[in-house]
Design a protein around this motif. Structure first.
Motif, mmCIF file in Angstrom:
data_model
loop_
_atom_site.group_PDB
_atom_site.id
_atom_site.type_symbol
_atom_site.label_atom_id
_atom_site.label_comp_id
_atom_site.label_asym_id
_atom_site.label_seq_id
_atom_site.Cartn_x
_atom_site.Cartn_y
_atom_site.Cartn_z
ATOM 1 N N LEU A 48 27.812 33.815 44.512
ATOM 2 C CA LEU A 48 27.196 33.814 46.033
ATOM 3 C C LEU A 48 26.788 32.363 46.273
ATOM 4 O O LEU A 48 27.040 31.979 47.241
ATOM 5 C CB LEU A 48 25.980 34.786 46.116
ATOM 6 C CG LEU A 48 26.473 36.391 46.209
ATOM 7 C CD1 LEU A 48 25.108 36.973 46.105
ATOM 8 C CD2 LEU A 48 27.142 36.663 47.166
ATOM 9 N N MET A 49 26.388 31.733 45.295
ATOM 10 C CA MET A 49 25.827 30.345 45.446
ATOM 11 C C MET A 49 27.214 29.439 46.074
ATOM 12 O O MET A 49 27.079 28.460 46.493
ATOM 13 C CB MET A 49 25.277 29.887 44.547
ATOM 14 C CG MET A 49 23.960 30.502 44.016
ATOM 15 S SD MET A 49 22.950 29.564 42.668
ATOM 16 C CE MET A 49 21.827 30.620 42.160
ATOM 17 N N ARG A 50 28.305 29.809 45.466
ATOM 18 C CA ARG A 50 29.563 29.110 45.717
ATOM 19 C C ARG A 50 30.447 29.572 46.604
ATOM 20 O O ARG A 50 31.395 28.950 47.326
ATOM 21 C CB ARG A 50 30.396 28.904 44.268
ATOM 22 C CG ARG A 50 29.261 28.218 43.188
ATOM 23 C CD ARG A 50 30.106 28.276 41.935
ATOM 24 N NE ARG A 50 29.245 27.404 40.961
ATOM 25 C CZ ARG A 50 29.422 27.454 39.556
ATOM 26 N NH1 ARG A 50 29.901 28.481 39.072
ATOM 27 N NH2 ARG A 50 28.740 26.781 38.791
ATOM 28 N N LEU A 104 25.463 40.976 37.063
ATOM 29 C CA LEU A 104 24.477 40.689 38.055
ATOM 30 C C LEU A 104 24.243 39.065 38.110
ATOM 31 O O LEU A 104 24.426 38.418 39.338
ATOM 32 C CB LEU A 104 23.187 41.402 37.841
ATOM 33 C CG LEU A 104 21.934 41.110 38.771
ATOM 34 C CD1 LEU A 104 22.439 41.485 40.380
ATOM 35 C CD2 LEU A 104 20.631 42.225 38.762
ATOM 36 N N ALA A 105 24.031 38.476 37.206
ATOM 37 C CA ALA A 105 23.626 37.019 37.134
ATOM 38 C C ALA A 105 24.967 36.312 37.516
ATOM 39 O O ALA A 105 24.787 35.266 38.342
ATOM 40 C CB ALA A 105 23.557 36.702 35.692
ATOM 41 N N ARG A 106 26.004 36.634 37.149
ATOM 42 C CA ARG A 106 27.469 36.110 37.511
ATOM 43 C C ARG A 106 27.699 36.222 39.047
ATOM 44 O O ARG A 106 27.916 35.343 39.779
ATOM 45 C CB ARG A 106 28.652 36.684 36.868
ATOM 46 C CG ARG A 106 28.620 36.316 35.370
ATOM 47 C CD ARG A 106 29.871 36.924 34.465
ATOM 48 N NE ARG A 106 31.101 36.712 35.184
ATOM 49 C CZ ARG A 106 31.818 37.677 35.803
ATOM 50 N NH1 ARG A 106 31.455 38.764 35.967
ATOM 51 N NH2 ARG A 106 33.014 37.403 36.326
ATOM 52 N N LEU A 107 27.248 37.514 39.564
ATOM 53 C CA LEU A 107 27.443 37.672 41.062
ATOM 54 C C LEU A 107 26.286 36.593 41.748
ATOM 55 O O LEU A 107 26.879 36.085 42.705
ATOM 56 C CB LEU A 107 27.170 39.200 41.231
ATOM 57 C CG LEU A 107 26.975 39.355 42.914
ATOM 58 C CD1 LEU A 107 28.283 39.014 43.358
ATOM 59 C CD2 LEU A 107 26.311 40.774 43.383
ATOM 60 N N LEU A 153 23.607 30.026 33.395
ATOM 61 C CA LEU A 153 24.938 29.845 33.815
ATOM 62 C C LEU A 153 25.105 28.428 34.540
ATOM 63 O O LEU A 153 25.988 27.548 34.653
ATOM 64 C CB LEU A 153 25.420 30.895 34.965
ATOM 65 C CG LEU A 153 25.776 32.418 33.872
ATOM 66 C CD1 LEU A 153 25.928 33.315 35.240
ATOM 67 C CD2 LEU A 153 26.898 32.230 33.264
ATOM 68 N N LEU A 154 24.109 28.183 35.547
ATOM 69 C CA LEU A 154 23.966 27.093 36.236
ATOM 70 C C LEU A 154 23.927 25.742 35.390
ATOM 71 O O LEU A 154 24.564 24.766 35.640
ATOM 72 C CB LEU A 154 22.754 27.057 37.380
ATOM 73 C CG LEU A 154 22.828 28.288 38.341
ATOM 74 C CD1 LEU A 154 21.563 28.245 39.136
ATOM 75 C CD2 LEU A 154 24.105 28.183 39.227
ATOM 76 N N GLU A 203 34.896 42.413 49.852
ATOM 77 C CA GLU A 203 34.674 41.391 50.742
ATOM 78 C C GLU A 203 34.033 40.048 49.723
ATOM 79 O O GLU A 203 34.446 38.768 50.483
ATOM 80 C CB GLU A 203 33.308 41.922 51.628
ATOM 81 C CG GLU A 203 32.765 40.893 52.486
ATOM 82 C CD GLU A 203 31.456 41.657 53.148
ATOM 83 O OE1 GLU A 203 30.463 40.873 52.954
ATOM 84 O OE2 GLU A 203 31.681 42.573 53.647
ATOM 85 N N LEU A 204 33.666 40.403 48.887
ATOM 86 C CA LEU A 204 32.965 39.235 47.973
ATOM 87 C C LEU A 204 34.222 38.823 46.885
ATOM 88 O O LEU A 204 33.880 37.726 46.368
ATOM 89 C CB LEU A 204 31.512 39.548 47.118
ATOM 90 C CG LEU A 204 30.646 39.571 48.186
ATOM 91 C CD1 LEU A 204 29.200 40.057 47.303
ATOM 92 C CD2 LEU A 204 30.210 38.717 49.007
#
Length: 282
Positions: A188-190, A181-184, A19-20, A260-261
């Motif tokens: 979070l990084m962004r 899970l990977a998308r989350l 993804l990154l 929240e997220l």
């Protein structure tokens, strides 16, 4: 360019990297794995996290560190691998991928991140110890249940005809798709509204009885539906390790994840995935 270090470069970590890498030049990716491997666009270090000296090749600071590697099975609560990572590597955003097993067996009760921890297995106790270490360092903790995906479906178990527990005696389990899970983690990084040392239950919207999960899988994967036996008979048939998963029952809220997220699941339930999977197979 953000520097990202992935500790434990397995299936989900590879999905995060993929993804990154869709944004060329935005991320400098490093990963740690025990056995040699290669992944285009990622500098993979082969080393033993239990040996502090081997970590000297890692950068002292990364903008983001995601810790997937589980604690060593050879210790009860010392977590030397996690201690070594924390001592060697500093970060602005640390994410530790833990397990919902830290809640233990709760008889099917609904749980949130505020629910007390009640680990029963040795692996869950090790995770609790590791969580304490990383939260003290300001890291986020993601509590993750059973991960599934197209390459992580229970073909072997269904082919073997392993029985499941009668519905009246069965346990609730929770799930998350590997892509979600990977998308989350990338989210979070962004995200600007994340909180340090926060715990997040990363589960989908629909807990299921374990027997219903495997029956649904069998229906969509063209296997015979597993037989339903009394719990005592199933325990005598399966391995102690498998039964330790089957005996714990809990249903887990994902309110923090959604509200929240502000994260939207691609697969809110296993059934949603199986519908999409059926389309891709035709």
């Amino acid at each position: 360019m953000l520097s990202v270090l992935l500790i434990g470069f397995g299936d989900v970590a590879e999905r995060v990297a993929g993804l990154l890498l869709r944004t060329p030049g935005a991320f400098a990716l490093r990963a740690v794995k025990r056995s040699p491997s290669a992944f285009a666009g990622v500098k993979v270090h082969t080393l033993d996290l239990g040996d502090y000296r081997s970590l000297k090749c890692l950068p002292k600071h990364s903008d983001v560190i995601v810790h997937f590697a589980p604690p060593s099975v050879h210790v009860d609560d010392d977590c030397p691998m996690t201690r070594h990572v924390l001592a060697r590597c500093q970060t602005s955003l640390g994410i530790y991928v833990s397990t919902t097993g830290v809640y233990g067996d709760r008889g099917g009760q609904w749980l949130s991140e505020r629910s007390r921890l009640q680990p029963e297995s040795a692996r869950a106790k090790r995770r609790v110890a590791a969580e304490r270490l990383v939260r003290a360092a300001g890291w986020m903790v993601l509590r993750v249940p059973g991960i599934y995906a197209a390459n992580r479906l229970p073909h072997a178990r269904l082919a073997q005809g392993t029985p499941v527990v009668l519905s009246s005696e069965d346990s609730y389990s929770n799930h998350i798709h590997a892509d979600d899970l990977a998308r989350l983690i990338v989210h979070l990084m962004r995200a600007r509204h994340r909180k340090p040392a926060r715990v997040i239950n990363v589960v989908d919207d629909q807990p299921m009885l374990m027997g219903d999960y495997f029956t649904l899988m069998a229906e969509h994967l063209a296997y015979a539906a597993p037989e339903r036996w009394p719990r005592a008979q199933v325990q005598a048939r399966v391995s102690p390790m498998l039964y330790s998963f089957m005996r714990e029952s809990r249903r887990i809220h994902n309110q923090r994840l959604r509200e929240e997220l502000r994260f939207r699941l691609r697969y809110p339930s296993v059934a949603d995935f199986l519908k999409a999977y059926a389309v891709t197979k035709t």
